[in-house]
Design an enzyme around this catalytic site. Structure first.
Site, short mmCIF file in Angstrom:
data_model
loop_
_atom_site.label_atom_id
_atom_site.label_comp_id
_atom_site.label_asym_id
_atom_site.label_seq_id
_atom_site.Cartn_x
_atom_site.Cartn_y
_atom_site.Cartn_z
N GLU A 97 -34.84 11.95 -38.51
CA GLU A 97 -34.64 10.22 -38.27
C GLU A 97 -36.18 9.73 -38.27
O GLU A 97 -37.68 9.78 -38.05
CB GLU A 97 -34.10 10.60 -36.58
CG GLU A 97 -33.04 10.82 -36.68
CD GLU A 97 -33.13 10.71 -34.35
OE1 GLU A 97 -33.52 10.06 -33.95
OE2 GLU A 97 -32.72 11.34 -34.05
N LYS B 55 -38.95 7.53 -37.55
CA LYS B 55 -39.15 6.81 -35.84
C LYS B 55 -40.22 5.35 -35.58
O LYS B 55 -40.91 4.67 -36.89
CB LYS B 55 -40.85 7.97 -35.70
CG LYS B 55 -41.99 7.46 -34.49
CD LYS B 55 -42.86 8.87 -34.72
CE LYS B 55 -43.85 8.61 -33.25
NZ LYS B 55 -43.25 7.38 -32.77
N ARG C 76 -40.37 3.59 -26.77
CA ARG C 76 -39.36 4.01 -26.23
C ARG C 76 -38.50 3.61 -25.14
O ARG C 76 -39.95 3.30 -23.97
CB ARG C 76 -39.71 5.25 -26.03
CG ARG C 76 -39.09 6.54 -25.54
CD ARG C 76 -38.30 7.86 -27.20
NE ARG C 76 -37.56 8.30 -26.47
CZ ARG C 76 -37.28 9.36 -26.57
NH1 ARG C 76 -39.42 10.26 -26.49
NH2 ARG C 76 -36.42 10.43 -26.19
N ARG D 78 -41.02 3.84 -21.05
CA ARG D 78 -40.78 5.30 -21.12
C ARG D 78 -41.64 5.75 -19.63
O ARG D 78 -41.34 7.66 -19.38
CB ARG D 78 -42.03 5.93 -22.06
CG ARG D 78 -43.13 6.76 -21.99
CD ARG D 78 -43.90 6.56 -23.83
NE ARG D 78 -44.25 8.08 -23.65
CZ ARG D 78 -43.87 8.60 -25.27
NH1 ARG D 78 -43.30 7.49 -26.24
NH2 ARG D 78 -44.33 9.71 -24.94
N GLU E 281 -34.72 2.97 -29.16
CA GLU E 281 -36.12 2.39 -29.51
C GLU E 281 -35.98 0.49 -29.35
O GLU E 281 -34.40 0.33 -29.85
CB GLU E 281 -36.82 3.13 -30.53
CG GLU E 281 -37.67 2.42 -30.95
CD GLU E 281 -38.95 3.83 -30.89
OE1 GLU E 281 -39.29 4.27 -30.40
OE2 GLU E 281 -40.40 3.34 -30.33
N LYS F 155 -42.70 14.98 -34.20
CA LYS F 155 -42.78 13.57 -34.31
C LYS F 155 -44.20 13.22 -35.99
O LYS F 155 -45.00 14.35 -36.06
CB LYS F 155 -43.69 12.36 -33.82
CG LYS F 155 -44.38 12.82 -32.77
CD LYS F 155 -45.38 11.41 -32.22
CE LYS F 155 -46.26 11.96 -30.74
NZ LYS F 155 -47.23 11.31 -29.57
#
Ligand code: ZN
Lengths: 534, 335
Positions: free
Chosen positions: A224, A226, A231, A246, A271, A397
């Site tokens: 996906e 980023k 977050r 987060r 997100e 990531k």
């Protein structure tokens, strides 16, 4: 109250996170119930007490001490609560006992303003200077001792036998003074679950580089984008909604325009972005636009209109009454897609999956992705259950390459805690053209950012020595440096900003390399940075 | 007819001057004849012709400036009378640091007391302040605001001992003034039952040794030079306040920085000093003690020297006494 006051006092001087944890833990060990639960609530910013007007507190004090002496003292101390705490005349302690924290909270909560003032003056008589200061801070509603809710809960976890994640999940089901919760943490029975509004600690990813890909099999992973937002987790149950950052801070209040579109019961991961809808497409705005929203605890309607909040979903922890966390990502994704397909919601969409056959195809896709709102790629193992924390081997990531510039060190300040004897906080600048008073063209340095990290301990020692030997001026704690040392700084992106003299703001700047060799006049120009604006 | 001290005790650029006696008290520049109240640098300077002071103060000056800091010295015991010109002087304990004295001056049927720096708290390293009834009392006002209330020393020392338990992996680095505060903090730690060696920064050693030779028992002491952080875990190390946050402090590893000073009462000052543990331990009077002393000496008139004069003068006037500021330059409010 005395124990709590001593805790606040010590916290206010303690710069280090570990030190703060130790102090809170020690307090929890020694303070009785229900006081310690109220103390936790106060540290988490959860106590709602009637706010007392500074003018009223001042009048109450002047009724007891010479107004002229009060005036001189306030001028000298500079802080009203502190002045009152220090100048409050000492009475016979035998007739005035210090109040308990629980008394203070419980009685103040029910009191009107006038009654609150009478209570306050009575309590002030029973406390010492530190106690009076803490009482006034508590009544003012802002402790400002550098403790976040997360830190307080971490200390609670360290004090007891229950992990932070479990505490955070339970927390919203309880109310101050949290007696049942604390009993459980201290080794007692787990309270029965009541709803699903609690924060579930997030599953986190590890950074990865291109060279690591060779060890991974492409079809084990989904990819996906980023997204360049923050977050968040949204939890909705029984008509109530919480939006968590987060770290588990409740930020619902700052995003009512998102919350109002929640009509489901679920806990979802995604997100938070600023995104504008144009004919069926959703266009993600820059992080800068989101930053404007993050800066406001209570946004005004105009800002919500110009910078609308949006949540891009990528995982589902709970839908309805089904806890999906033990399922593999492949199945969770299916549940999420099916749920969304049933009824798409305004202000919510799904983070699309990127189709790819092999790593080289993905490498190419990543290299082309310079669009606003994209920070890189996420690779997630299809088989991974949803596990709290940074578990190895599941999620990766793969960030877009950082941007860099060469800039000149301009100012230095000492760090905090362990670094308090080192000059470790730097302001750096780039060149821009100017015309001097004689009309001759020249160049000047303008600050473009601040960096505190990215160097090794050894480099820090060398930088510190350099600062001490190359200071040309001082303003309070700030040293003005001779414009002679260049460093290469890394940052994620650059944005326009009216707050800085250069008109630019860098995101996450950090040291990349110190260029002991490079002359200052070869550092970059502000113009170079402007070309990197995303 | 009594001759009011305002006619024979005058503020001059160099300090307070007693005309009929021909001497200065705590002059800030070299003079012919000086009486020195105590050994702190802003009161005791080198280069005078003849200096009269307590034997302890003279010894402190000898350590600080080397022998020969004055052409001639004269040591005076507390309570001993000495004629100087038309004036009789006498030193009485000021309770500030070892050897500190008030100067009692008698002339023309009047008595003035120059208290120098003084405090009223118990201090195991020097005899307590003795109130002397007088016509004019001259007082400092370092902590001359009603926000200054020094809490009991015991609780402040307790903070250090508690921090040792809380942070057993760190050393306790306590910033103290080299003369007086250092030795008093050691003595207070001993009274609180702390009997381990106390480690000293090099700048504190000479004066601490002097205290010991003057008979002040301070228990086991050691130099911190050459020690590594692992050896200093949960140990108490004393250093000058300025050494905290300087390069030197890195040798302690990750110390708990503490500062012992009356200024630690004010949060902004404590943060400025980078204290994680501000200890409100002062060698000066707090507000109530200043006013109590004025009542004890029962002077109809008070002159206020260095510090926050206006508030103290205002408060003294409220009690029906005369009070005025006596501007003397050169005294610092550090402690
Ligand atoms: Zn002094």
């Amino acid at each position: 109250m005395q124990l709590f006051a001593d805790l606040l006092d010590a916290l206010s001087y303690q710069p280090a996170r570990n030190g703060k944890l130790r102090l809170i833990e020690d307090y929890l060990r020694h303070a009785p119930d229900p006081d310690r639960g109220y103390a936790l609530a106060a540290l988490c910013g959860e106590l709602e007490l009637p706010s007392l007007k500074p003018a009223a507190l001042r009048d109450m004090t002047i009724a007891r001490v010479d107004p002229e002496l009060f005036g001189w003292s306030y001028d000298y101390v500079g802080d009203l609560a502190e002045t009152i705490a220090l100048i409050w005349p000492v009475t016979d302690r035998a007739t005035h006992v210090p109040p308990r924290l629980s008394d203070v909270v419980e009685r103040l909560r029910l009191a009107g303003r006038a009654e609150a003032m009478i209570l306050m003056s009575d309590w002030l008589d029973g406390l010492d200077a530190t106690g009076r200061w803490a009482l006034l801070k508590l009544a003012a509603g802002a402790l400002r001792v550098g403790v976040s809710a997360r830190l307080a809960k971490t200390a609670l976890s360290a004090f007891g036998t229950v992990g932070l994640e479990d505490i955070e999940e339970q927390w919203p089901q309880h109310e101050p003074p949290y007696t049942e919760l604390i009993r459980w943490v201290a080794g007692g029975e787990k309270p029965a679950a009541r709803n699903t509004l609690g924060f579930r600690p997030l599953m986190l990813s590890h950074p990865i580089e291109e060279s690591d890909l060779a060890n991974l099999t492409p079809h084990d992973f989904c990819a996906e984008w980023k997204w360049d937002g923050i977050r968040v987790q949204i939890a909705a149950s029984d008509g109530q909604v919480r939006l968590y950052s987060r770290a588990g801070e409740d930020i619902s209040g700052a995003f009512p325009d998102l919350i109002e579109h929640v009509d489901f019961e679920a806990v979802l991961d995604g997100e938070l972005l600023v995104a504008r809808r144009t004919d069926n497409a959703v266009e993600v705005a820059s992080f800068n636009d989101l930053q404007q929203r993050l800066n406001r605890k209570k946004p005004n309607p105009a800002l919500m209109l110009s910078n609308p909040a949006h949540m891009r979903l990528y995982d589902a922890l709970i839908i309805g009454n089904d806890d999906l966390r033990p399922l593999p990502l492949r199945e969770r994704r299916q549940h999420l897609e099916a749920w969304y397909a049933q009824r798409p919601r305004l202000r919510f969409d799904l983070s699309p999956l990127i189709q790819f056959a092999n790593w080289s195809e993905l490498v190419r896709l990543r290299a082309d992705a310079r669009a606003s709102g994209i920070e890189g790629l996420m690779l997630k193992r299809w088989e991974s259950p949803y596990i709290a924390g940074r578990v190895k081997g599941h999620w990766f990531k793969w960030k877009r390459d950082a941007l860099t510039i060469d800039a000149v060190l301009m100012y230095a300040q000492r760090g905090h805690g362990k670094r308090s004897s080192f000059y470790s906080d730097f302001t750096f600048g780039c060149w821009r053209p100017i015309v001097d008073e004689h009309g001759n063209p020249g160049r000047e340095l303008v600050p473009v950012g601040k960096a505190y990290s990215g160097f090794t301990d050894e480099e820090l020692r060398r930088l510190d020595r350099w600062v001490r030997n190359n200071t040309v001026d001082r303003f309070g704690p700030v040293r003005v440096l001779s414009p002679a040392l260049v460093a290469e700084f890394e940052f994620d992106s650059v944005h326009e900003s009216t707050r800085h003299k250069s008109g630019l703001a860098l995101r996450f700047p950090r040291f990349h390399r110190i260029r002991w060799d490079k002359p200052a006049n070869e550092a970059d120009e502000v113009e170079t940075l402007k070309k990197l604006i995303s | 007819m009594a001759l009011h001290p305002q006619h024979w005790l005058k503020p001059m650029p160099g300090g307070l001057y007693c005309e009929p006696g021909g001497f200065f008290i705590d002059p800030s520049r070299p003079v012919d004849r000086a009486i020195v109240t105590h050994g702190h640098g802003d009161h005791a300077r080198a280069g005078h012709g003849k200096v009269a002071a307590t034997a302890e103060t003279l010894a402190i000056m000898g350590v600080r400036y080397g022998e020969g800091f004055a052409r001639e010295t004269q040591s005076l015991s507390y309570g001993e009378r000495l004629g100087m010109g038309d004036v009789t002087i006498m030193l009485e304990p000021a309770g500030h640091i070892l050897g500190s004295a008030q100067v009692v001056l008698e002339h023309g049927g009047c008595r003035a007391v120059v208290s120098g720096d003084y405090k009223r708290r118990f201090d195991p390293t020097c005899p307590p302040f003795t109130p002397v009834k007088c016509d004019v009392f001259i007082t400092e006002a370092t902590f001359g605001l009603p926000v200054f209330h020094h809490p009991p020393d015991k609780g402040e020392i307790g903070k250090v001992l508690h921090a040792r338990e809380l942070f057993p992996d760190r050393s306790m680095l306590v910033g103290v003034y080299a003369l007086g505060k250092c030795q008093r903090v050691i003595a207070l730690l001993r009274r609180a039952g702390y009997d381990k060696p106390i480690y000293l920064h090099g700048a504190l050693q000479a004066l601490t040794q002097l205290y010991e030779t003057q008979g002040v028992r301070l228990g086991p002491l050691a130099s911190v030079a050459g020690m590594v952080p692992a050896q200093l875990k949960s140990e108490i190390v004393l250093c000058p306040p300025s050494a905290i946050g300087e390069v030197w402090s890195r040798r302690m590893g990750d110390p708990v920085p503490a500062v012992a000073s009356g200024w630690m009462r004010i949060r902004a000052r404590a943060r400025q000093a980078r204290a994680e543990l501000p200890l409100i331990i002062s060698d000066h009077c707090d507000w109530d003690e200043l006013l109590q002393t004025v009542r004890d000496v029962d002077a109809p008139e008070v002159w206020v020297t260095h510090g926050r004069e206006e508030a103290l003068i205002h408060a003294i006037q409220q009690t029906g006494r005369r009070a005025r500021a006596l501007s003397l330059v050169g005294y610092e409010d550090e402690e």
